[in-house]
Write a protein that holds these residues in place. Structure first.
Motif, PDB file in Angstrom:
ATOM      1  N   LEU A   1     -84.479  38.104  38.106  1.00 22.81           N
ATOM      2  CA  LEU A   1     -84.264  37.034  37.332  1.00 22.81           C
ATOM      3  C   LEU A   1     -85.642  36.223  37.035  1.00 22.81           C
ATOM      4  O   LEU A   1     -86.169  35.889  38.154  1.00 22.81           O
ATOM      5  CB  LEU A   1     -83.231  36.348  37.729  1.00 22.81           C
ATOM      6  CG  LEU A   1     -82.736  34.867  36.686  1.00 22.81           C
ATOM      7  CD1 LEU A   1     -82.178  35.502  35.590  1.00 22.81           C
ATOM      8  CD2 LEU A   1     -81.581  34.168  37.576  1.00 22.81           C
ATOM      9  N   ILE A   2     -86.115  35.880  35.746  1.00 24.34           N
ATOM     10  CA  ILE A   2     -87.173  35.141  35.524  1.00 24.34           C
ATOM     11  C   ILE A   2     -87.015  33.803  34.797  1.00 24.34           C
ATOM     12  O   ILE A   2     -86.251  33.988  33.963  1.00 24.34           O
ATOM     13  CB  ILE A   2     -88.220  36.121  34.749  1.00 24.34           C
ATOM     14  CG1 ILE A   2     -88.618  37.398  35.763  1.00 24.34           C
ATOM     15  CG2 ILE A   2     -89.451  35.319  34.673  1.00 24.34           C
ATOM     16  CD1 ILE A   2     -89.319  38.378  34.967  1.00 24.34           C
ATOM     17  N   PHE A   3     -87.496  32.674  35.195  1.00 23.82           N
ATOM     18  CA  PHE A   3     -87.469  31.589  34.526  1.00 23.82           C
ATOM     19  C   PHE A   3     -88.638  30.727  34.529  1.00 23.82           C
ATOM     20  O   PHE A   3     -89.348  30.997  35.527  1.00 23.82           O
ATOM     21  CB  PHE A   3     -85.948  30.771  34.428  1.00 23.82           C
ATOM     22  CG  PHE A   3     -85.721  30.469  35.846  1.00 23.82           C
ATOM     23  CD1 PHE A   3     -86.383  29.345  36.289  1.00 23.82           C
ATOM     24  CD2 PHE A   3     -85.180  31.280  36.786  1.00 23.82           C
ATOM     25  CE1 PHE A   3     -85.988  28.699  37.785  1.00 23.82           C
ATOM     26  CE2 PHE A   3     -84.654  30.775  37.751  1.00 23.82           C
ATOM     27  CZ  PHE A   3     -84.864  29.597  38.351  1.00 23.82           C
ATOM     28  N   ALA A   4     -88.820  29.690  33.930  1.00 21.88           N
ATOM     29  CA  ALA A   4     -90.093  28.871  33.823  1.00 21.88           C
ATOM     30  C   ALA A   4     -89.275  27.282  33.958  1.00 21.88           C
ATOM     31  O   ALA A   4     -88.576  26.913  33.168  1.00 21.88           O
ATOM     32  CB  ALA A   4     -90.965  28.976  32.556  1.00 21.88           C
ATOM     33  N   ASP A   5     -90.348  26.460  34.362  1.00 19.04           N
ATOM     34  CA  ASP A   5     -90.510  25.137  34.436  1.00 19.04           C
ATOM     35  C   ASP A   5     -89.273  24.353  34.588  1.00 19.04           C
ATOM     36  O   ASP A   5     -88.712  23.686  33.555  1.00 19.04           O
ATOM     37  CB  ASP A   5     -91.154  24.699  33.074  1.00 19.04           C
ATOM     38  CG  ASP A   5     -92.410  25.158  32.921  1.00 19.04           C
ATOM     39  OD1 ASP A   5     -93.302  24.650  33.220  1.00 19.04           O
ATOM     40  OD2 ASP A   5     -92.650  26.131  31.991  1.00 19.04           O
ATOM     41  N   PRO A   6     -88.442  24.679  35.916  1.00 17.76           N
ATOM     42  CA  PRO A   6     -87.061  23.764  35.749  1.00 17.76           C
ATOM     43  C   PRO A   6     -87.437  22.360  35.949  1.00 17.76           C
ATOM     44  O   PRO A   6     -86.274  21.423  35.627  1.00 17.76           O
ATOM     45  CB  PRO A   6     -86.655  24.196  37.039  1.00 17.76           C
ATOM     46  CG  PRO A   6     -87.627  25.146  37.652  1.00 17.76           C
ATOM     47  CD  PRO A   6     -88.711  25.588  36.837  1.00 17.76           C
ATOM     48  N   HIS A   7     -88.491  21.877  36.523  1.00 15.57           N
ATOM     49  CA  HIS A   7     -88.876  20.357  36.767  1.00 15.57           C
ATOM     50  C   HIS A   7     -87.899  19.455  37.331  1.00 15.57           C
ATOM     51  O   HIS A   7     -87.335  18.610  36.977  1.00 15.57           O
ATOM     52  CB  HIS A   7     -89.020  19.863  35.289  1.00 15.57           C
ATOM     53  CG  HIS A   7     -90.529  20.035  34.792  1.00 15.57           C
ATOM     54  ND1 HIS A   7     -91.880  19.590  34.979  1.00 15.57           N
ATOM     55  CD2 HIS A   7     -90.823  21.124  33.925  1.00 15.57           C
ATOM     56  CE1 HIS A   7     -92.707  20.035  34.252  1.00 15.57           C
ATOM     57  NE2 HIS A   7     -92.314  21.081  33.766  1.00 15.57           N
ATOM     58  N   LEU A   8     -87.250  20.356  38.366  1.00 12.81           N
ATOM     59  CA  LEU A   8     -86.268  19.622  39.439  1.00 12.81           C
ATOM     60  C   LEU A   8     -86.705  18.422  39.577  1.00 12.81           C
ATOM     61  O   LEU A   8     -87.677  18.055  40.080  1.00 12.81           O
ATOM     62  CB  LEU A   8     -85.776  20.540  40.673  1.00 12.81           C
ATOM     63  CG  LEU A   8     -85.229  21.958  40.014  1.00 12.81           C
ATOM     64  CD1 LEU A   8     -85.141  22.710  41.358  1.00 12.81           C
ATOM     65  CD2 LEU A   8     -84.063  21.600  39.269  1.00 12.81           C
ATOM     66  N   GLY A   9     -85.510  17.487  40.010  1.00 16.71           N
ATOM     67  CA  GLY A   9     -86.029  16.061  40.225  1.00 16.71           C
ATOM     68  C   GLY A   9     -86.659  15.166  39.083  1.00 16.71           C
ATOM     69  O   GLY A   9     -87.554  14.297  39.480  1.00 16.71           O
ATOM     70  N   PHE A  10     -86.373  15.552  37.892  1.00 12.51           N
ATOM     71  CA  PHE A  10     -87.080  14.797  36.969  1.00 12.51           C
ATOM     72  C   PHE A  10     -86.724  13.259  36.690  1.00 12.51           C
ATOM     73  O   PHE A  10     -87.251  12.448  36.231  1.00 12.51           O
ATOM     74  CB  PHE A  10     -87.009  15.338  35.657  1.00 12.51           C
ATOM     75  CG  PHE A  10     -85.499  15.188  35.105  1.00 12.51           C
ATOM     76  CD1 PHE A  10     -85.147  14.269  34.134  1.00 12.51           C
ATOM     77  CD2 PHE A  10     -84.472  16.139  35.488  1.00 12.51           C
ATOM     78  CE1 PHE A  10     -84.049  14.114  33.679  1.00 12.51           C
ATOM     79  CE2 PHE A  10     -83.061  15.974  35.127  1.00 12.51           C
ATOM     80  CZ  PHE A  10     -82.964  14.905  34.093  1.00 12.51           C
ATOM     81  N   GLU A  11     -85.589  12.938  37.401  1.00  9.98           N
ATOM     82  CA  GLU A  11     -85.079  11.721  37.252  1.00  9.98           C
ATOM     83  C   GLU A  11     -85.907  10.580  37.813  1.00  9.98           C
ATOM     84  O   GLU A  11     -86.026   9.550  37.396  1.00  9.98           O
ATOM     85  CB  GLU A  11     -83.777  11.473  38.069  1.00  9.98           C
ATOM     86  CG  GLU A  11     -82.616  12.468  37.555  1.00  9.98           C
ATOM     87  CD  GLU A  11     -82.410  13.820  38.126  1.00  9.98           C
ATOM     88  OE1 GLU A  11     -81.140  14.250  38.125  1.00  9.98           O
ATOM     89  OE2 GLU A  11     -83.262  14.056  38.711  1.00  9.98           O
ATOM     90  N   ILE A  12     -86.844  10.915  39.003  1.00 12.02           N
ATOM     91  CA  ILE A  12     -87.471   9.850  39.616  1.00 12.02           C
ATOM     92  C   ILE A  12     -88.687   9.718  38.773  1.00 12.02           C
ATOM     93  O   ILE A  12     -89.187   8.598  38.804  1.00 12.02           O
ATOM     94  CB  ILE A  12     -88.076  10.559  41.120  1.00 12.02           C
ATOM     95  CG1 ILE A  12     -88.464   9.265  41.726  1.00 12.02           C
ATOM     96  CG2 ILE A  12     -88.968  11.594  40.883  1.00 12.02           C
ATOM     97  CD1 ILE A  12     -88.649   9.484  43.294  1.00 12.02           C
ATOM     98  N   ALA A  13     -89.244  10.533  38.093  1.00 15.57           N
ATOM     99  CA  ALA A  13     -90.284  10.405  37.017  1.00 15.57           C
ATOM    100  C   ALA A  13     -90.116   9.791  35.739  1.00 15.57           C
ATOM    101  O   ALA A  13     -90.694   8.883  35.108  1.00 15.57           O
ATOM    102  CB  ALA A  13     -91.059  11.518  37.019  1.00 15.57           C
ATOM    103  N   LYS A  14     -88.973  10.291  35.135  1.00 15.34           N
ATOM    104  CA  LYS A  14     -88.534   9.937  33.848  1.00 15.34           C
ATOM    105  C   LYS A  14     -87.421   8.721  33.725  1.00 15.34           C
ATOM    106  O   LYS A  14     -87.322   8.085  32.678  1.00 15.34           O
ATOM    107  CB  LYS A  14     -87.483  11.193  33.313  1.00 15.34           C
ATOM    108  CG  LYS A  14     -88.532  12.206  33.135  1.00 15.34           C
ATOM    109  CD  LYS A  14     -89.706  12.005  32.233  1.00 15.34           C
ATOM    110  CE  LYS A  14     -90.520  13.452  32.121  1.00 15.34           C
ATOM    111  NZ  LYS A  14     -91.693  13.121  31.288  1.00 15.34           N
ATOM    112  N   GLY A  15     -87.130   8.062  34.903  1.00 18.91           N
ATOM    113  CA  GLY A  15     -86.204   6.847  34.946  1.00 18.91           C
ATOM    114  C   GLY A  15     -84.953   7.137  34.494  1.00 18.91           C
ATOM    115  O   GLY A  15     -84.185   6.151  34.156  1.00 18.91           O
TER     116      GLY A  15
END
Length: 217
Positions: A22-36
Motif C-alpha cells: 500500500l502506497i500513499f503520500a503526505d498524510p501530514h499527521l498532527g496538522f492541528e498544532i501548525a494550522k490552529g
C-alpha cells in the motif's frame, strides 16, 4: 464519518516482492498544532483503521508523515499512537521535508525503516522535494506537491485531487482530507526533478483520465 471514506482514492495498492503493498503520500499527521485547528480530527486513528482494513504486507509512505517540521510532544504522541497501530506491517518512510527528527520516534519500532529513497523491483519511491537519486529504475512514485486540478461540475469549477504522470514519474496527491492541494501547473514546479517538464498527464480518482496538460515554464 463519510469525510474519511475516500482514503483508497488517493492511495495505490499492488503486488511487489514484499507482497501486497500500500502506497500513499503526505498524510501530514498532527496538522492541528501548525494550522490552529481547535477540534481534534484524530486523522491518525482513521488512517490507521483504513490501513488495517486493507491488511497489506507492506506500507510505503512517500514522506511528510507529519505536519510539524520539528517534533513537539503533541506530534510525538500522535506518531507513537499511529505507529503502534502499524506494528504488524513492514513500513517504509521516504523522508520528506516535514519529517525532521522523525527517527526519534521510529527508533522505537523494529518494523519501520526511514530512508531518503527506496528501490523495490525496479520501482523508485521518494518524497520529491529533492532531485531523484542517480539510480536506474523503470517508474518512480513521489509526493510533496499535493496536486489538484480544476474540473467543471455542472457549470461550476471545483478543485479535485489528482495524480500527475510525467514520463516515468507519478506524483500522488496528499491523502490528508483537510489539504485541498496546489493547482497542477504550480505543483509540478515544486518538484526539482520535474522542473523542465512541459506536459503532464492528469488522472482524477477513481481513474478518470483528463488528458495532457501543458506546464508553463
Amino acid at each position: 464519518m463519510a469525510f474519511f471514506e475516500d482514503f483508497s482514492l488517493y492511495s495505490l495498492e499492488f503486488e511487489t516482492s514484499l507482497g501486497k503493498t500500500l502506497i500513499f503520500a503526505d498524510p501530514h499527521l498532527g496538522f492541528e498544532i501548525a494550522k490552529g485547528v481547535r477540534i481534534r480530527s484524530r486523522l491518525e486513528e482513521k488512517l490507521a483503521n483504513f490501513i488495517k482494513s486493507k491488511n497489506p504486507d507492506a506500507i510505503i509512505i512517500l514522506g511528510d508523515i507529519k505536519e510539524e517540521i520539528g517534533l513537539s510532544s503533541f506530534t510525538r504522541k500522535i506518531l507513537m499512537s499511529f505507529f503502534l497501530e502499524l506494528k504488524d506491517y513492514i513500513v517504509i518512510i521516504t523522508k520528506g521535508n516535514h519529517d525532521g527528527r522523525i527517527e526519534e520516534v521510529t527508533k522505537n519500532f523494529d518494523n519501520i525503516n526511514v530512508v531518503e529513497y527506496y528501490l523495490l523491483d525496479d520501482v523508485l519511491f521518494f518524497h520529491g522535494h529533492k532531485v531523484a537519486p542517480p539510480i536506474e529504475f523503470k517508474i518512480a512514485f513521489l509526493g510533496h506537491a499535493h496536486p489538484v486540478i480544476y474540473v467543471n461540475v455542472k457549470g461550476i469549477k471545483k478543485k479535485a485531487k489528482c495524480f500527475i504522470k510525467a514520463g516515468r514519474y507519478v506524483v500522488l496527491p496528499t491523502i490528508n482530507p483537510f489539504y485541498e492541494g496546489i493547482e497542477t501547473k504550480q505543483a509540478i514546479k515544486m518538484i526539482p526533478t520535474l522542473k523542465e517538464v512541459k506536459t503532464v498527464d492528469v488522472v482524477i480518482p477513481p481513474g478518470i483520465y483528463l488528458g495532457q496538460y501543458t506546464i508553463d515554464i
